[in-house]
Motif scaffolding. Sequence first.
Motif, PDB file in Angstrom:
ATOM      1  N   GLN A   1      56.142  43.694  55.958  1.00  0.00           N
ATOM      2  CA  GLN A   1      55.625  43.696  54.453  1.00  0.00           C
ATOM      3  C   GLN A   1      54.490  42.687  54.596  1.00  0.00           C
ATOM      4  OE1 GLN A   1      57.996  44.545  50.934  1.00  0.00           O
ATOM      5  NE2 GLN A   1      57.277  42.680  50.372  1.00  0.00           N
ATOM      6  N   GLN A   2      53.456  43.063  54.159  1.00  0.00           N
ATOM      7  CA  GLN A   2      52.111  42.152  53.949  1.00  0.00           C
ATOM      8  C   GLN A   2      51.648  42.041  52.651  1.00  0.00           C
ATOM      9  OE1 GLN A   2      50.933  40.465  56.836  1.00  0.00           O
ATOM     10  NE2 GLN A   2      52.492  41.278  57.810  1.00  0.00           N
ATOM     11  N   TYR A   3      51.473  40.947  52.055  1.00  0.00           N
ATOM     12  CA  TYR A   3      51.121  40.753  50.498  1.00  0.00           C
ATOM     13  C   TYR A   3      49.539  40.691  50.324  1.00  0.00           C
ATOM     14  CZ  TYR A   3      56.111  39.915  49.843  1.00  0.00           C
ATOM     15  OH  TYR A   3      57.207  39.767  49.758  1.00  0.00           O
ATOM     16  N   ILE A   4      49.125  41.172  49.266  1.00  0.00           N
ATOM     17  CA  ILE A   4      47.722  41.239  48.942  1.00  0.00           C
ATOM     18  C   ILE A   4      47.790  40.591  47.730  1.00  0.00           C
ATOM     19  CG2 ILE A   4      45.668  42.290  48.309  1.00  0.00           C
ATOM     20  CD1 ILE A   4      46.486  44.616  50.482  1.00  0.00           C
ATOM     21  N   ARG A   5      47.364  39.344  47.274  1.00  0.00           N
ATOM     22  CA  ARG A   5      47.497  38.722  46.110  1.00  0.00           C
ATOM     23  C   ARG A   5      45.943  38.432  45.798  1.00  0.00           C
ATOM     24  NH1 ARG A   5      52.107  40.431  45.748  1.00  0.00           N
ATOM     25  NH2 ARG A   5      53.945  39.148  45.946  1.00  0.00           N
ATOM     26  N   LEU A   6      45.153  38.948  44.693  1.00  0.00           N
ATOM     27  CA  LEU A   6      44.120  38.652  44.226  1.00  0.00           C
ATOM     28  C   LEU A   6      43.908  37.963  42.813  1.00  0.00           C
ATOM     29  CD1 LEU A   6      42.242  41.975  45.570  1.00  0.00           C
ATOM     30  CD2 LEU A   6      42.519  39.849  46.519  1.00  0.00           C
ATOM     31  N   THR A   7      42.857  37.077  42.855  1.00  0.00           N
ATOM     32  CA  THR A   7      42.921  36.319  41.341  1.00  0.00           C
ATOM     33  C   THR A   7      41.322  36.134  41.102  1.00  0.00           C
ATOM     34  OG1 THR A   7      44.911  34.953  41.995  1.00  0.00           O
ATOM     35  CG2 THR A   7      43.409  34.299  40.206  1.00  0.00           C
ATOM     36  N   ALA A   8      40.976  36.545  39.847  1.00  0.00           N
ATOM     37  CA  ALA A   8      39.822  36.696  39.334  1.00  0.00           C
ATOM     38  C   ALA A   8      39.637  35.242  38.468  1.00  0.00           C
ATOM     39  CB  ALA A   8      39.309  37.820  38.641  1.00  0.00           C
ATOM     40  N   ARG A   9      38.511  34.530  38.438  1.00  0.00           N
ATOM     41  CA  ARG A   9      38.399  33.385  37.496  1.00  0.00           C
ATOM     42  C   ARG A   9      36.865  33.320  37.275  1.00  0.00           C
ATOM     43  NH1 ARG A   9      42.639  30.144  36.740  1.00  0.00           N
ATOM     44  NH2 ARG A   9      44.324  30.460  38.297  1.00  0.00           N
ATOM     45  N   ASP A  10      36.624  32.767  36.071  1.00  0.00           N
ATOM     46  CA  ASP A  10      35.112  32.959  35.728  1.00  0.00           C
ATOM     47  C   ASP A  10      34.611  31.387  36.403  1.00  0.00           C
ATOM     48  OD1 ASP A  10      35.919  30.754  33.837  1.00  0.00           O
ATOM     49  OD2 ASP A  10      35.572  31.897  32.163  1.00  0.00           O
ATOM     50  N   GLU A  11      33.582  30.791  36.134  1.00  0.00           N
ATOM     51  CA  GLU A  11      32.987  29.711  36.529  1.00  0.00           C
ATOM     52  C   GLU A  11      33.559  28.491  35.958  1.00  0.00           C
ATOM     53  OE1 GLU A  11      30.873  31.210  32.942  1.00  0.00           O
ATOM     54  OE2 GLU A  11      31.024  32.091  35.136  1.00  0.00           O
ATOM     55  N   ASN A  12      34.211  28.644  34.968  1.00  0.00           N
ATOM     56  CA  ASN A  12      35.077  27.536  34.261  1.00  0.00           C
ATOM     57  C   ASN A  12      36.303  27.410  34.697  1.00  0.00           C
ATOM     58  OD1 ASN A  12      32.755  26.602  32.703  1.00  0.00           O
ATOM     59  ND2 ASN A  12      33.159  28.354  31.301  1.00  0.00           N
ATOM     60  N   GLY A  13      36.712  28.174  35.709  1.00  0.00           N
ATOM     61  CA  GLY A  13      38.087  28.506  36.072  1.00  0.00           C
ATOM     62  C   GLY A  13      39.128  29.331  35.285  1.00  0.00           C
ATOM     63  N   ARG A  14      38.612  29.941  34.213  1.00  0.00           N
ATOM     64  CA  ARG A  14      39.502  30.734  33.238  1.00  0.00           C
ATOM     65  C   ARG A  14      40.229  31.903  34.116  1.00  0.00           C
ATOM     66  NH1 ARG A  14      37.761  34.655  29.177  1.00  0.00           N
ATOM     67  NH2 ARG A  14      39.363  35.556  28.293  1.00  0.00           N
ATOM     68  N   LEU A  15      41.294  32.018  34.030  1.00  0.00           N
ATOM     69  CA  LEU A  15      41.961  33.358  34.825  1.00  0.00           C
ATOM     70  C   LEU A  15      41.420  34.719  33.758  1.00  0.00           C
ATOM     71  CD1 LEU A  15      43.677  34.347  36.929  1.00  0.00           C
ATOM     72  CD2 LEU A  15      45.749  34.010  35.318  1.00  0.00           C
ATOM     73  N   LEU A  16      40.831  35.592  34.737  1.00  0.00           N
ATOM     74  CA  LEU A  16      40.198  36.713  33.949  1.00  0.00           C
ATOM     75  C   LEU A  16      41.205  38.044  34.304  1.00  0.00           C
ATOM     76  CD1 LEU A  16      36.533  36.290  34.344  1.00  0.00           C
ATOM     77  CD2 LEU A  16      37.666  35.713  32.348  1.00  0.00           C
ATOM     78  N   GLY A  17      41.788  37.597  35.234  1.00  0.00           N
ATOM     79  CA  GLY A  17      42.869  38.692  35.968  1.00  0.00           C
ATOM     80  C   GLY A  17      43.060  38.767  37.294  1.00  0.00           C
ATOM     81  N   GLY A  18      43.772  39.675  37.722  1.00  0.00           N
ATOM     82  CA  GLY A  18      44.286  39.627  39.150  1.00  0.00           C
ATOM     83  C   GLY A  18      45.173  40.764  39.655  1.00  0.00           C
ATOM     84  N   LEU A  19      45.510  40.800  40.485  1.00  0.00           N
ATOM     85  CA  LEU A  19      46.201  41.849  41.111  1.00  0.00           C
ATOM     86  C   LEU A  19      47.318  41.441  42.158  1.00  0.00           C
ATOM     87  CD1 LEU A  19      44.830  45.263  42.324  1.00  0.00           C
ATOM     88  CD2 LEU A  19      46.299  44.250  43.695  1.00  0.00           C
ATOM     89  N   ARG A  20      48.564  42.068  42.225  1.00  0.00           N
ATOM     90  CA  ARG A  20      49.714  41.511  42.950  1.00  0.00           C
ATOM     91  C   ARG A  20      50.035  42.949  43.468  1.00  0.00           C
ATOM     92  NH1 ARG A  20      47.142  37.584  41.723  1.00  0.00           N
ATOM     93  NH2 ARG A  20      48.134  35.695  40.717  1.00  0.00           N
ATOM     94  N   SER A  21      50.060  42.813  44.999  1.00  0.00           N
ATOM     95  CA  SER A  21      50.570  44.233  45.658  1.00  0.00           C
ATOM     96  C   SER A  21      51.105  43.681  46.944  1.00  0.00           C
ATOM     97  CB  SER A  21      49.351  45.161  45.517  1.00  0.00           C
ATOM     98  OG  SER A  21      48.550  44.630  46.467  1.00  0.00           O
ATOM     99  N   PHE A  22      51.591  44.690  47.511  1.00  0.00           N
ATOM    100  CA  PHE A  22      51.972  44.689  49.280  1.00  0.00           C
ATOM    101  C   PHE A  22      52.178  46.108  49.827  1.00  0.00           C
ATOM    102  CE2 PHE A  22      55.770  45.993  46.813  1.00  0.00           C
ATOM    103  CZ  PHE A  22      56.521  46.720  47.438  1.00  0.00           C
ATOM    104  N   VAL A  23      51.719  45.801  51.115  1.00  0.00           N
ATOM    105  CA  VAL A  23      51.732  47.059  51.981  1.00  0.00           C
ATOM    106  C   VAL A  23      53.188  47.109  52.715  1.00  0.00           C
ATOM    107  CG1 VAL A  23      50.767  47.914  54.022  1.00  0.00           C
ATOM    108  CG2 VAL A  23      49.147  47.014  52.261  1.00  0.00           C
ATOM    109  N   PHE A  24      53.784  48.270  52.776  1.00  0.00           N
ATOM    110  CA  PHE A  24      55.052  48.347  53.324  1.00  0.00           C
ATOM    111  C   PHE A  24      55.032  49.814  53.922  1.00  0.00           C
ATOM    112  CE2 PHE A  24      59.599  49.376  53.330  1.00  0.00           C
ATOM    113  CZ  PHE A  24      60.073  48.727  54.535  1.00  0.00           C
ATOM    114  N   LEU A  25      55.601  49.994  55.116  1.00  0.00           N
ATOM    115  CA  LEU A  25      55.463  51.376  55.782  1.00  0.00           C
ATOM    116  C   LEU A  25      54.427  52.187  55.260  1.00  0.00           C
ATOM    117  CD1 LEU A  25      59.206  52.788  55.088  1.00  0.00           C
ATOM    118  CD2 LEU A  25      58.034  52.518  57.509  1.00  0.00           C
ATOM    119  N   TYR A  26      52.962  51.432  55.489  1.00  0.00           N
ATOM    120  CA  TYR A  26      51.782  51.949  55.587  1.00  0.00           C
ATOM    121  C   TYR A  26      51.413  52.583  54.280  1.00  0.00           C
ATOM    122  CZ  TYR A  26      52.894  51.806  60.523  1.00  0.00           C
ATOM    123  OH  TYR A  26      53.416  51.332  61.722  1.00  0.00           O
ATOM    124  N   TRP A  27      52.115  51.966  52.966  1.00  0.00           N
ATOM    125  CA  TRP A  27      51.813  52.391  51.663  1.00  0.00           C
ATOM    126  C   TRP A  27      51.534  50.839  51.005  1.00  0.00           C
ATOM    127  CZ3 TRP A  27      52.222  56.720  48.463  1.00  0.00           C
ATOM    128  CH2 TRP A  27      52.544  57.904  48.979  1.00  0.00           C
TER     129      TRP A  27
END
Length: 142
Positions: free
Chosen positions: A37-63
């Motif tokens: 299993q491989q993780y994909i963890r993304l975070t989006a912040r503005d220029e002031n460091g404010r957390l605007l959003g993100g995505l948490r996911s993983f790849v397993f068995l080609y999904w």
Amino acid sequence: MENITITAATPEELRSGELGRKLRHYNYGFAGEYPEQQYIRLTARDENGRLLGGLRSFVFLYWLSIEVLFVEADVRGSGLGSRLLDEAERQAIELGAKNAKLETFEWQAPAFYQKHGYKEYARIDDYAPGFYLVSMKKLLAR
């Protein structure tokens, strides 16, 4: 089988990954060898460091399995959610994913995912009182 105890997993047992390895090796007999299993963890912040959003996911068995995609209310509609989803799908394809899947409540984002090519394949009505949970999937571009 009389002297078996069931306890909470210890931190060391969780860190070791032994249980997952045992299941993976069992699965190899049916599905052939596949990457861990491989993780994909993304975070989006503005220029002031404010957390605007993100995505948490993983790849397993080609999904690609998307667990969380969140965008703050005041930046929804800006394209940030699309950028996060596109980047996760791009990374997943690099990791060998051929498909993507997710679950979302009806009040969350089914229409957003449909716009991105996801199709409903299952629904559980009244999952949360008065609301359904939808399962969606997508064939990833190759």
